[in-house]
Write an enzyme that holds these catalytic residues in place. Sequence first.
Site, PDB file in Angstrom:
ATOM      1  N   LYS A 135     -75.054 -45.990 -45.726  1.00  0.00           N
ATOM      2  CA  LYS A 135     -73.861 -45.060 -45.101  1.00  0.00           C
ATOM      3  C   LYS A 135     -72.827 -44.806 -46.118  1.00  0.00           C
ATOM      4  O   LYS A 135     -72.265 -43.709 -45.739  1.00  0.00           O
ATOM      5  CB  LYS A 135     -73.258 -46.188 -44.089  1.00  0.00           C
ATOM      6  CG  LYS A 135     -73.945 -46.574 -42.709  1.00  0.00           C
ATOM      7  CD  LYS A 135     -73.177 -47.224 -41.941  1.00  0.00           C
ATOM      8  CE  LYS A 135     -74.053 -47.249 -40.440  1.00  0.00           C
ATOM      9  NZ  LYS A 135     -73.329 -48.101 -39.731  1.00  0.00           N
TER      10      LYS A 135
ATOM     11  N   ASP B 285     -69.561 -44.723 -35.259  1.00  0.00           N
ATOM     12  CA  ASP B 285     -69.575 -46.198 -35.025  1.00  0.00           C
ATOM     13  C   ASP B 285     -68.180 -46.678 -34.435  1.00  0.00           C
ATOM     14  O   ASP B 285     -68.011 -47.520 -33.447  1.00  0.00           O
ATOM     15  CB  ASP B 285     -69.679 -47.096 -36.325  1.00  0.00           C
ATOM     16  CG  ASP B 285     -71.134 -47.086 -36.974  1.00  0.00           C
ATOM     17  OD1 ASP B 285     -72.018 -46.730 -35.888  1.00  0.00           O
ATOM     18  OD2 ASP B 285     -71.547 -46.933 -37.862  1.00  0.00           O
TER      19      ASP B 285
END
Length: 280
Positions: free
Chosen positions: A67, A103
Site C-alpha cells: 500500500k 479505506d
Amino acid sequence: MKIVGIIGNPIKHSLSPIMHNAAFAAKKMPYLYMPFELQTEELVSFLSIKNLKQKNIVGLNVTIPHKEAVIPFMHTLSPTAKAIGAVNTIVVKGSKLHGHNTDAAGYMMSLKKEAGFNVKGKNVVVVGAGGSARAVIYGVLSGKCASLCIVNRTLEKAQQLAKEFGQLFPKVSIEAYGLNLIPNPVFKNCDLLINTTSMGLNGTPMTVLPLELLKKKALVSDIVYTPLITPLLSAARRLKLKAHPGWGMLLYQGVLAFTLWTNKQPPVSPMKQHLQATLF
Ligand code: ATR
C-alpha cells in the site's frame, strides 16, 4: 474483457475477487477481477503502462505489503491517499496511474450503513497506530468527531500520529496513550471505540480493555473480520454494548473502488451476499 484485480502478498485468501466478480456478474459488465501475488521488486515491471495495457488492466486494489510501496509509481495521488500515506485503489486512465484510498470512506460508510452511527460530535478512541489506524483516524477526523484518543502498545507511534493528524485537523482534540496506561475518563467519555490492531485476528489474544467503563450507548467496532465476532466484539456483547464487525469496511472500500474504476454504482447486495457467504 477489461481486467481489474488486487496486488499483494500473500493474496490467495483475498475475498475481493469473490465480491467484485459477483458485482460484475450481477450487472452483466465485461470485467474480470483477478488476484496478482507480487514481490515488492516486481512492482516496477507490473505497474509499467506497457504491462498494464498488455493485460488490459484498468484498475487495481492494493493490499499488504504494497500500500505504501506503490506511491512512487502514481502520477497523481488523491488528497485522502496522501494524508493516509497509502494507496488501496489504482485507476489506470490513458497512460497515467491515479492513486486513491477508499479505506477511510469505506470504514465510515460501514459505520453509517451497518451500525447507523454518525461520528459527528462524538468522542472516539482508536486502538492501534499502524497503517489501518491511519485510514480509520483520517475517516473519523474527516467525519468531524469531537475528540480522538489514539492508544497503542508503542506510545511513540500513537504520539507521532496524534502530532501528524493534529496538523491536518487542528480543531479536534487529539491525545495519545500507551495501551496499558489509559486514564479511566478516556473510556467514560468514549462514544466509539475502534480496534485497528491485529489483536483478535484468527484467535490471537486481545488485550483486555475496561469496556465496562463505556457509556451504555457506546459502539464497539473492530476492523478484524476473521473471526466475524472477535474477542473484543464478544466482550462488548456480553456487556450489552453495540458491536460493529469488520466485514463492512471490506465491503464498502470495495464498493467505492468499483465506482472509481467503472464510474458506476455497484450492486451492493450481491457483493454483500457473496462476502457473507464466505465469511459467515
Ligand atoms: P496494519 O497495516 O494492519 O495496521 P501495522 O501497520 O503493522 O499493520 O500495525 C499493527 C498495529 O497493531 C500496531 O498499532 C501494533 O502496535 P505497535 O505499534 O506497538 O507494534 C498493533 N499490534 C499488533 N500486535 C499487537 C499486540 N499483540 N498487542 C498490542 N498491539 C499490537
